[in-house]
Design an enzyme around this catalytic site. Structure first.
Site, short mmCIF file in Angstrom:
data_model
loop_
_atom_site.label_atom_id
_atom_site.label_comp_id
_atom_site.label_asym_id
_atom_site.label_seq_id
_atom_site.Cartn_x
_atom_site.Cartn_y
_atom_site.Cartn_z
N HIS A 241 -8.49 3.35 10.49
CA HIS A 241 -8.80 3.23 9.06
C HIS A 241 -10.19 3.78 8.76
CE1 HIS A 241 -9.89 0.91 5.34
NE2 HIS A 241 -8.73 1.43 4.98
N ASP B 46 -5.34 2.96 3.25
CA ASP B 46 -5.27 1.50 3.15
C ASP B 46 -3.88 0.98 3.50
OD1 ASP B 46 -7.92 1.58 2.40
OD2 ASP B 46 -7.58 0.95 0.33
#
Length: 118
Positions: A48, A92
């Site tokens: 991420h 996300d």
């Protein structure tokens, strides 16, 4: 943005874990990140972070970008119509799905990053 990321996490994990449980986990979940990820969940956070890094290279501001998304049967679905919004939402959503699949080891919460994240 980070507030939406919190909501996407809660969508994907079906409410089984609070988003705050991920805020200070391993070497990469939370602010910053270095060293070798301690487990699969920490690797989700590293990926991420790298995704956000790529968004910045493309001229986006991932921590501030507001995007459109919906939660359908515990699956976050991005629904924006711009490059940056779609890219950040995809970062996300992928992380949240990864979190939902990865085992959570409470021993890796709030670790001493100076010794464990070399």
């Amino acid at each position: 943005n980070l507030i939406q990321f919190k909501s996407i996490i809660e969508c994907a994990n079906r409410g089984s874990r609070r988003w705050l449980d991920y805020a200070d986990y391993g070497c990469y979940c939370g602010w910053g990140g270095s060293g070798t990820p301690v487990d699969e969940l920490d690797r989700c956070c590293k990926v991420h972070d790298e995704c956000y890094g790529e968004a910045v290279k493309q001229g986006c501001f991932p921590k501030l970008t507001v995007y459109s998304w919906k939660c359908t049967e515990n699956v976050p679905i991005c629904d924006s119509r711009s490059k940056c919004k779609d890219f950040v939402c995809a970062c996300d959503a992928a992380a949240a799905k990864c979190f939902a699949k990865a085992p959570y080891n409470k021993d890796n919460y709030n670790i001493d990053t100076k010794t464990r994240c070399q």
